[in-house]
Design an enzyme around this catalytic site. Structure first.
Site, short mmCIF file in Angstrom:
data_model
loop_
_atom_site.label_atom_id
_atom_site.label_comp_id
_atom_site.label_asym_id
_atom_site.label_seq_id
_atom_site.Cartn_x
_atom_site.Cartn_y
_atom_site.Cartn_z
N LYS A 1 32.95 56.98 55.09
CA LYS A 1 32.38 56.06 54.11
C LYS A 1 30.91 55.90 54.45
CE LYS A 1 33.74 53.58 50.54
NZ LYS A 1 34.83 53.93 49.60
P1 NAD Z 1 31.34 49.25 40.53
O1 NAD Z 1 30.09 48.92 41.22
O2 NAD Z 1 31.31 50.28 39.43
O3 NAD Z 1 32.02 47.94 39.93
C1 NAD Z 1 32.30 46.81 40.70
C2 NAD Z 1 32.67 45.66 39.76
O4 NAD Z 1 33.13 44.55 40.51
C3 NAD Z 1 31.52 45.15 38.91
O5 NAD Z 1 32.01 44.86 37.61
C4 NAD Z 1 31.11 43.87 39.62
O6 NAD Z 1 30.46 42.96 38.75
C5 NAD Z 1 32.46 43.38 40.05
N1 NAD Z 1 32.47 42.38 41.11
C6 NAD Z 1 31.79 42.36 42.28
N2 NAD Z 1 32.08 41.25 42.97
C7 NAD Z 1 32.99 40.57 42.24
C8 NAD Z 1 33.71 39.35 42.43
N3 NAD Z 1 33.56 38.61 43.53
N4 NAD Z 1 34.58 38.96 41.45
C9 NAD Z 1 34.76 39.70 40.35
N5 NAD Z 1 34.12 40.87 40.12
C10 NAD Z 1 33.25 41.27 41.06
O7 NAD Z 1 32.37 49.72 41.66
P2 NAD Z 1 33.69 50.59 41.49
O8 NAD Z 1 33.36 52.00 41.78
O9 NAD Z 1 34.39 50.22 40.23
O10 NAD Z 1 34.52 50.09 42.76
C11 NAD Z 1 35.33 48.91 42.72
C12 NAD Z 1 36.34 48.97 43.86
O11 NAD Z 1 37.15 50.15 43.74
C13 NAD Z 1 35.72 49.05 45.27
O12 NAD Z 1 36.57 48.40 46.17
C14 NAD Z 1 35.73 50.55 45.56
O13 NAD Z 1 35.68 50.83 46.95
C15 NAD Z 1 37.07 50.92 44.93
N6 NAD Z 1 37.24 52.33 44.61
C16 NAD Z 1 36.37 52.96 43.79
C17 NAD Z 1 36.59 54.30 43.48
C18 NAD Z 1 35.69 55.05 42.53
O14 NAD Z 1 36.03 56.20 42.20
N7 NAD Z 1 34.61 54.47 42.03
C19 NAD Z 1 37.68 54.99 44.04
C20 NAD Z 1 38.55 54.29 44.86
C21 NAD Z 1 38.33 52.96 45.14
#
Ligand code: NAD
Length: 433
Positions: free
Chosen positions: A120
């Site tokens: 990561k």
């Molecule tokens: P992103 O930056 O695209 O979106 C994150 C979202 O969470 C945003 O809408 C933000 O406003 C919101 N957010 C942040 N803090 C918050 C809170 N306290 N309450 C409510 N909403 C909140 O990120 P993403 O890529 O969608 O990733 C989200 C999660 O999924 C993370 O934990 C990431 O590690 C995990 N993840 C992502 C992927 C991927 O392919 N992008 C794959 C596996 C896991």
């Protein structure tokens, strides 16, 4: 990351960030080692990252001032293949968070049997406060600092919180310019025009929804298209927005969604396409006229069939777990449920589908992207989605069956299965020298 976001409302504060996800990751490993009967030597190897790098990133800002940011890349394990994991841009990033996320990536890749270890990366930065040019300079400098430890056979970054396919294109270009030729396989989640896979952008959400629907059916809560199923989704970014849209397309009533600024709720179901338009115009779900405002954390306590936390770590914790009323929690985010909350939810009969299974669709299609790039032969979106679906459902069935057989939670079953695969690789390869 857009200018629009600069005008969005102030983020709501979350106290959950004080909890260390690394502690939980270590506890999960310890429990799996105990269950599997491995010795303390193997535990010591698996509990530490294989390699970590902390870098200073000097940035010339648009006003010519200089700021120095901190970035990390942690490679937890590469006994089964190159390290693999996302790159996060967030103000809360620190080395322990990155260590936990890297360890979970090792288990996720092993569970889905993709030939990778776990890694990561992160930069402590609030990307909404920087221009596109500044973010490009930060990304390129960070990439050049970690250049010696990344590459298609070493470690392959991908998007995560605060980063996107443009970030990956800058990383790929920086690496390629240094190599003297184009190296598409150094990152995944790239734009299609530079070697990205069809279906990658939606893969994590697609996997989350597939697993959520399989879990609902498995638990006898109903069937999509036959019974009225309800869901709430926390986080409206790459994972959450896609999951909400796919749930709605599948016929599930999405009653609430949130982002870091607030939440919207409509008992009869939100119009997700209209909400996506509102989001792209304003940078937030807040102010959407097709629903009522809801306090952000209240979303986690709604009476729904499926709750999908798809934002950040530790949001379901000992402070609110007893108020969770969902029947199933499907972890779109990494580490959204603390170990203490896991126990509380289990006592209440709430089933938790763990992150390393539920959100693995992203890394599965990242693997497909890497395979396509290495072979320079591209698959159709239909092929990508079908292969993804086959792997997700197979992993779900394996974990659900193992949990039932050994009378353990889905998280324990998934972690044990993953740790066993990684341990077997270590034991087979032996210790050098
Ligand atoms: P992103 O930056 O695209 O979106 C994150 C979202 O969470 C945003 O809408 C933000 O406003 C919101 N957010 C942040 N803090 C918050 C809170 N306290 N309450 C409510 N909403 C909140 O990120 P993403 O890529 O969608 O990733 C989200 C999660 O999924 C993370 O934990 C990431 O590690 C995990 N993840 C992502 C992927 C991927 O392919 N992008 C794959 C596996 C896991």
């Amino acid at each position: 990351m857009t200018q629009d976001m600069l005008t969005a409302p102030t983020p709501s504060r979350s106290s959950s960030r004080r909890h260390s996800p690394l502690q939980d990751a270590q506890m999960q490993l310890e429990s799996a080692i105990h269950t599997l009967g491995y010795n303390s030597g193997l535990h010591a190897i698996l509990s530490r990252p294989r390699r970590e790098m902390t870098v200073s990133i000097p940035l010339r800002r648009d006003d010519e001032s200089i700021e120095v940011l901190t970035g990390y890349r942690v490679q937890h394990n590469f006994s089964r293949g190159p390290a693999k994991g996302g790159l996060r841009y967030s103000p809360g990033v620190d080395i322990d968070e990155v260590r936990a996320l890297a360890m979970w990536m090792t288990w996720k890749c092993a569970l889905l049997d993709v030939p990778y270890g776990g890694a990561k990366g992160g930069i402590t930065i609030d990307p909404r406060l920087y221009s596109r040019g500044e973010l490009e300079r930060v990304t390129r400098r960070y990439t050049s600092e970690i250049l010696p430890i990344i590459g298609p056979e070493r470690d392959i970054p991908a998007p995560d919180i605060g980063t996107d396919e443009q970030t990956m294109a800058w990383m790929m270009d920086t690496f390629s310019v240094s190599a003297g030729f184009t190296v598409p396989g150094v990152v995944t989640g790239k734009p299609h025009s530079v070697g990205g896979s069809l279906g990658r952008a939606s893969a994590t959400s697609r996997g989350v929804v597939q697993i959520a629907l399989a879990a609902v059916e498995h638990l006898g809560l109903g069937r999509v298209g036959v019974s009225r199923l309800t869901a709430a989704v926390q986080g409206f970014g790459k994972v959450g927005a896609g999951a909400a849209a796919m749930l709605a397309d599948a016929g599930v009533t999405v009653v609430a969604v949130s982002d870091q600024y607030g939440a919207v709720h409509r008992a009869s179901g939100l119009d997700i396409p209209a909400l996506l338009t509102h989001m792209s115009e304003t940078g937030s779900v807040v102010g959407f006229s097709g629903g009522d405002e809801l306090e952000g954390t209240a979303l986690l306590e709604l009476d729904v069939d499926v709750l999908i936390p798809a934002a950040v770590e530790c949001v379901i914790n000992s402070g609110n777990a007893d108020r969770v009323r969902a029947r199933v929690v499907v972890e779109g985010a990494n580490g959204p449920t603390t170990a203490a909350a896991d126990r509380i939810l289990a006592d209440k009969g709430v089933v938790v589908v763990p992150d390393i299974l539920a959100n693995a669709g992203g890394v599965v299609v990242s693997y497909f992207e890497w395979v396509q790039g290495n072979q320079a032969y591209w698959w159709t979106e239909k092929e990508v989605n079908e292969r993804l679906s086959t792997r997700m459902i197979a992993a779900w069935e394996q974990v659900a069956q193992s949990a039932a057989e050994h009378k353990v939670s889905l998280r324990e079953a998934a972690t044990c299965s993953a740790v066993k695969r990684v341990a077997q690789a270590h034991l087979t390869r032996g210790l050098y020298p």
